[in-house]
Design a protein around this motif. Structure first.
Motif, PDB file in Angstrom:
ATOM      1  N   GLY A 245      14.572   4.871   6.449  1.00 53.37           N
ATOM      2  CA  GLY A 245      14.122   3.948   5.426  1.00 53.37           C
ATOM      3  C   GLY A 245      15.107   2.797   5.257  1.00 53.37           C
ATOM      4  N   THR A 246      14.783   1.876   4.346  1.00 57.63           N
ATOM      5  CA  THR A 246      15.624   0.712   4.080  1.00 57.63           C
ATOM      6  C   THR A 246      15.975   0.662   2.595  1.00 57.63           C
ATOM      7  OG1 THR A 246      14.515  -0.523   5.854  1.00 57.63           O
ATOM      8  CG2 THR A 246      15.762  -1.799   4.233  1.00 57.63           C
ATOM      9  N   GLY A 247      17.249   0.463   2.303  1.00 53.59           N
ATOM     10  CA  GLY A 247      17.661   0.295   0.914  1.00 53.59           C
ATOM     11  C   GLY A 247      17.771   1.578   0.130  1.00 53.59           C
ATOM     12  N   LEU A 248      17.754   2.734   0.812  1.00 51.51           N
ATOM     13  CA  LEU A 248      17.851   4.013   0.124  1.00 51.51           C
ATOM     14  C   LEU A 248      18.583   5.008   1.016  1.00 51.51           C
ATOM     15  CD1 LEU A 248      16.845   5.672  -2.410  1.00 51.51           C
ATOM     16  CD2 LEU A 248      15.033   6.522  -0.890  1.00 51.51           C
TER      17      LEU A 248
ATOM     18  N   GLY B 116       6.186  -2.270  24.452  1.00 51.24           N
ATOM     19  CA  GLY B 116       6.544  -1.580  23.218  1.00 51.24           C
ATOM     20  C   GLY B 116       5.597  -1.882  22.083  1.00 51.24           C
ATOM     21  N   ASP B 117       5.822  -1.211  20.971  1.00 43.50           N
ATOM     22  CA  ASP B 117       5.016  -1.411  19.772  1.00 43.50           C
ATOM     23  C   ASP B 117       5.405  -2.735  19.121  1.00 43.50           C
ATOM     24  OD1 ASP B 117       3.250  -0.936  17.735  1.00 43.50           O
ATOM     25  OD2 ASP B 117       4.138   0.957  17.099  1.00 43.50           O
ATOM     26  N   THR B 118       4.635  -3.147  18.152  1.00 47.55           N
ATOM     27  CA  THR B 118       4.970  -4.301  17.327  1.00 47.55           C
ATOM     28  C   THR B 118       4.933  -3.871  15.862  1.00 47.55           C
ATOM     29  OG1 THR B 118       2.643  -4.995  17.311  1.00 47.55           O
ATOM     30  CG2 THR B 118       4.069  -5.990  18.977  1.00 47.55           C
ATOM     31  N   PRO B 119       5.696  -4.497  14.982  1.00 47.12           N
ATOM     32  CA  PRO B 119       6.544  -5.663  15.220  1.00 47.12           C
ATOM     33  C   PRO B 119       7.801  -5.311  16.008  1.00 47.12           C
ATOM     34  CG  PRO B 119       6.874  -4.865  12.999  1.00 47.12           C
ATOM     35  CD  PRO B 119       5.747  -4.052  13.564  1.00 47.12           C
ATOM     36  N   ALA B 120       8.462  -6.340  16.532  1.00 47.82           N
ATOM     37  CA  ALA B 120       9.659  -6.121  17.341  1.00 47.82           C
ATOM     38  C   ALA B 120      10.781  -5.470  16.535  1.00 47.82           C
ATOM     39  CB  ALA B 120      10.132  -7.454  17.925  1.00 47.82           C
ATOM     40  N   ALA B 121      10.739  -5.632  15.202  1.00 48.43           N
ATOM     41  CA  ALA B 121      11.780  -5.060  14.346  1.00 48.43           C
ATOM     42  C   ALA B 121      11.565  -3.574  14.075  1.00 48.43           C
ATOM     43  CB  ALA B 121      11.823  -5.811  13.014  1.00 48.43           C
ATOM     44  N   LEU B 122      10.457  -3.020  14.507  1.00 47.51           N
ATOM     45  CA  LEU B 122      10.171  -1.605  14.277  1.00 47.51           C
ATOM     46  C   LEU B 122      11.281  -0.748  14.885  1.00 47.51           C
ATOM     47  CD1 LEU B 122       7.928   0.317  13.164  1.00 47.51           C
ATOM     48  CD2 LEU B 122       7.049   0.408  15.499  1.00 47.51           C
TER      49      LEU B 122
ATOM     50  N   PRO C  17       8.373   5.521   7.084  1.00 47.37           N
ATOM     51  CA  PRO C  17       8.405   4.307   6.268  1.00 47.37           C
ATOM     52  C   PRO C  17       7.840   3.074   6.967  1.00 47.37           C
ATOM     53  CG  PRO C  17      10.588   4.810   7.113  1.00 47.37           C
ATOM     54  CD  PRO C  17       9.725   5.974   7.470  1.00 47.37           C
ATOM     55  N   THR C  18       7.276   2.191   6.165  1.00 49.03           N
ATOM     56  CA  THR C  18       6.804   0.896   6.649  1.00 49.03           C
ATOM     57  C   THR C  18       8.013   0.005   6.929  1.00 49.03           C
ATOM     58  OG1 THR C  18       4.789   1.088   5.339  1.00 49.03           O
ATOM     59  CG2 THR C  18       5.429  -1.129   6.040  1.00 49.03           C
ATOM     60  N   PRO C  19       8.054  -0.649   8.100  1.00 52.02           N
ATOM     61  CA  PRO C  19       9.257  -1.431   8.473  1.00 52.02           C
ATOM     62  C   PRO C  19       9.626  -2.518   7.476  1.00 52.02           C
ATOM     63  CG  PRO C  19       7.793  -1.148  10.362  1.00 52.02           C
ATOM     64  CD  PRO C  19       7.049  -0.630   9.176  1.00 52.02           C
ATOM     65  N   SER C  20       8.630  -3.165   6.858  1.00 51.04           N
ATOM     66  CA  SER C  20       8.920  -4.299   5.977  1.00 51.04           C
ATOM     67  C   SER C  20       9.249  -3.883   4.545  1.00 51.04           C
ATOM     68  CB  SER C  20       7.711  -5.244   5.954  1.00 51.04           C
ATOM     69  OG  SER C  20       6.546  -4.570   5.493  1.00 51.04           O
ATOM     70  N   ALA C  21       9.179  -2.586   4.252  1.00 52.95           N
ATOM     71  CA  ALA C  21       9.387  -2.134   2.875  1.00 52.95           C
ATOM     72  C   ALA C  21      10.869  -1.969   2.551  1.00 52.95           C
ATOM     73  CB  ALA C  21       8.649  -0.809   2.648  1.00 52.95           C
ATOM     74  N   ASP C  22      11.211  -2.207   1.294  1.00 54.30           N
ATOM     75  CA  ASP C  22      12.538  -1.904   0.762  1.00 54.30           C
ATOM     76  C   ASP C  22      12.369  -0.681  -0.130  1.00 54.30           C
ATOM     77  OD1 ASP C  22      14.924  -1.671  -0.591  1.00 54.30           O
ATOM     78  OD2 ASP C  22      15.113  -3.808  -1.034  1.00 54.30           O
ATOM     79  N   HIS C  23      12.992   0.428   0.251  1.00 56.09           N
ATOM     80  CA  HIS C  23      12.771   1.682  -0.462  1.00 56.09           C
ATOM     81  C   HIS C  23      13.743   1.907  -1.610  1.00 56.09           C
ATOM     82  CE1 HIS C  23      10.921   2.130   3.547  1.00 56.09           C
ATOM     83  NE2 HIS C  23       9.956   2.652   2.824  1.00 56.09           N
ATOM     84  N   GLY C  24      14.402   0.823  -2.023  1.00 52.24           N
ATOM     85  CA  GLY C  24      15.287   0.902  -3.165  1.00 52.24           C
ATOM     86  C   GLY C  24      14.549   1.298  -4.439  1.00 52.24           C
ATOM     87  N   TYR C  25      13.231   1.103  -4.458  1.00 52.59           N
ATOM     88  CA  TYR C  25      12.470   1.452  -5.657  1.00 52.59           C
ATOM     89  C   TYR C  25      12.466   2.963  -5.916  1.00 52.59           C
ATOM     90  CZ  TYR C  25       8.542   2.703  -2.548  1.00 52.59           C
ATOM     91  OH  TYR C  25       7.743   3.271  -1.577  1.00 52.59           O
TER      92      TYR C  25
ATOM     93  N   ARG D  75       0.832  -1.193   0.000  1.00 55.63           N
ATOM     94  CA  ARG D  75       0.000   0.000   0.000  1.00 55.63           C
ATOM     95  C   ARG D  75       0.876   1.257   0.000  1.00 55.63           C
ATOM     96  NH1 ARG D  75      -5.163   1.048   4.020  1.00 55.63           N
ATOM     97  NH2 ARG D  75      -5.330   3.303   3.732  1.00 55.63           N
ATOM     98  N   GLU D  76       1.964   1.204   0.750  1.00 50.10           N
ATOM     99  CA  GLU D  76       2.883   2.348   0.762  1.00 50.10           C
ATOM    100  C   GLU D  76       3.435   2.618  -0.628  1.00 50.10           C
ATOM    101  OE1 GLU D  76       7.321   2.380   1.697  1.00 50.10           O
ATOM    102  OE2 GLU D  76       6.426   2.784   3.668  1.00 50.10           O
ATOM    103  N   ARG D  77       3.877   1.569  -1.299  1.00 50.56           N
ATOM    104  CA  ARG D  77       4.469   1.749  -2.630  1.00 50.56           C
ATOM    105  C   ARG D  77       3.440   2.271  -3.626  1.00 50.56           C
ATOM    106  NH1 ARG D  77       8.952  -2.132  -5.437  1.00 50.56           N
ATOM    107  NH2 ARG D  77       9.165  -0.968  -7.389  1.00 50.56           N
ATOM    108  N   SER D  78       2.222   1.782  -3.523  1.00 48.67           N
ATOM    109  CA  SER D  78       1.161   2.253  -4.407  1.00 48.67           C
ATOM    110  C   SER D  78       0.875   3.735  -4.175  1.00 48.67           C
ATOM    111  CB  SER D  78      -0.110   1.426  -4.178  1.00 48.67           C
ATOM    112  OG  SER D  78      -1.181   1.938  -4.929  1.00 48.67           O
TER     113      SER D  78
END
Length: 338
Positions: A155-158, A190-196, A129-137, A109-112
């Motif tokens: 972010g991740t990947g950017l 804490g919040d979830t997911p734990a990787a946040l 950013p959404t934790p599970s997203a790769d922002h390399g796009y 949904r974020e990418r869209s």
């Protein structure tokens, strides 16, 4: 009844008796037009209520729109509402419109949503950013000069600018405050997911404070809940342990609200509580809620300022700004263990 439609450029041209190209020249001030014709065109524009399609014009000319896109994970979260006010305090004076959408913590949904903003040719993109997203796009857009600023989390990947709270330091200060008031068994919700990112940093601050005081880290005292209901349930579960905590660090605003509910359900007024991030009516609770307050308005303003500096030609390396937190003692964090 006939369906009303918005007046077009052709309608204005027909009303005045000139070509659509002449109307366009008047509106865009990009060609020779007589004073009389200009006045007649502007009178017709006012009379018909015509509004130029700026988006179409910018796309036709290959220019960015006079708008900034903002992606947040949750529209209902008061934290992000205040972030928006901070962004607008900076962008309003530049005549920029803020477009906002929610990712609901969903990578697709974020990418869209980002794709929609890019199709609109926004001048800059701000996002929590959404934790599970790769922002390399977004690499191609970044290389082409689009300012991208990550808010609240990196972010991740950017490689891009980011504006973050002092998550680790704030949590460390909150837990150290509880320790100074005699607590040795301190729970973490804490919040979830734990990787946040924010959860990870605040958990590290929690562990920093325990280690500095020579206290052991006990996984049994660490809980997670994404919303107030889950946090309330986890609060009750922690209190039911054989060796329960005498104090809690609620590591975000929803966790704080849930902890207050959980303590009330359990009839416990003797458990100290420090919340990370302030919540509405925190000062009228009994006892009033002690918090590690973030400054979301300052975060939004800092992110917008960075984005505008990039639009103005700043091509320096990506940087990260950290917005300080502050401890506000109100009563709940000053309770001592029995």
């Amino acid at each position: 009844m006939p369906v009303a439609r918005r007046p077009t450029l052709s309608d204005v041209a027909q009303e005045v008796g000139v070509s659509a190209k002449t109307v366009s020249r008047v509106l865009n001030d990009d060609g020779p037009v007589s004073t009389e014709t200009r006045e007649r065109v502007m009178e017709a524009v006012q009379r018909l209520g015509f509004r130029p399609n700026l988006m179409a014009r910018h796309m036709r000319l290959g220019k960015s729109d006079s708008a900034i896109g903002l992606v947040v994970p949750d529209m209902s979260n008061p934290f992000f509402a205040t972030v928006v006010s901070g962004i607008e305090s900076v962008t309003h004076g530049r005549g920029l419109t803020l477009l906002i959408g929610s990712s609901a913590q969903d990578a697709e949904r974020e990418r869209s949503l980002v794709g929609t903003f890019l199709a609109r040719r926004v001048g800059a993109l701000l996002m929590a950013p959404t934790p599970s997203a790769d922002h390399g796009y977004l690499k191609a857009e970044r290389s082409a000069g689009l300012p991208v600023v990550f808010l609240d989390r990196p972010g991740t990947g950017l490689t891009a600018d980011s504006v973050l709270s002092s998550n680790r330091g704030g949590a460390r200060e909150g837990v150290a405050h509880l320790i100074r008031h005699g607590h040795r068994r301190i729970g973490f919700i804490g919040d979830t997911p734990a990787a946040l990112y924010t959860r990870r940093m605040r958990l590290r601050g929690y562990r920093d404070a325990l280690a500095a005081a020579g206290l052991p880290y006990d996984k049994a005292l660490v809980a997670g809940g994404h919303d107030a209901q889950a946090a309330a349930e986890e609060t009750e579960r922690l209190l039911a342990l054989t060796d329960p905590p005498t104090a809690l660090l609620a590591a975000n605003n929803f966790a704080s609200m849930g902890a207050v509910v959980g303590l009330a359900r359990a009839g416990r007024k003797d458990v100290a509580l420090v919340g990370f991030d302030d919540i509405p009516l925190a000062g009228v609770l009994e006892p009033a809620l002690t918090v590690v307050a973030q400054d979301p308005a300052a975060m939004g303003a800092a992110a917008a300022t960075i984005a505008l500096s990039r639009l103005d030609g700043d091509r320096s390396r990506a940087r990260s700004a950290e917005i300080p937190t502050r401890l506000i003692p109100r009563g709940s964090g000053e309770l001592r263990p029995r």
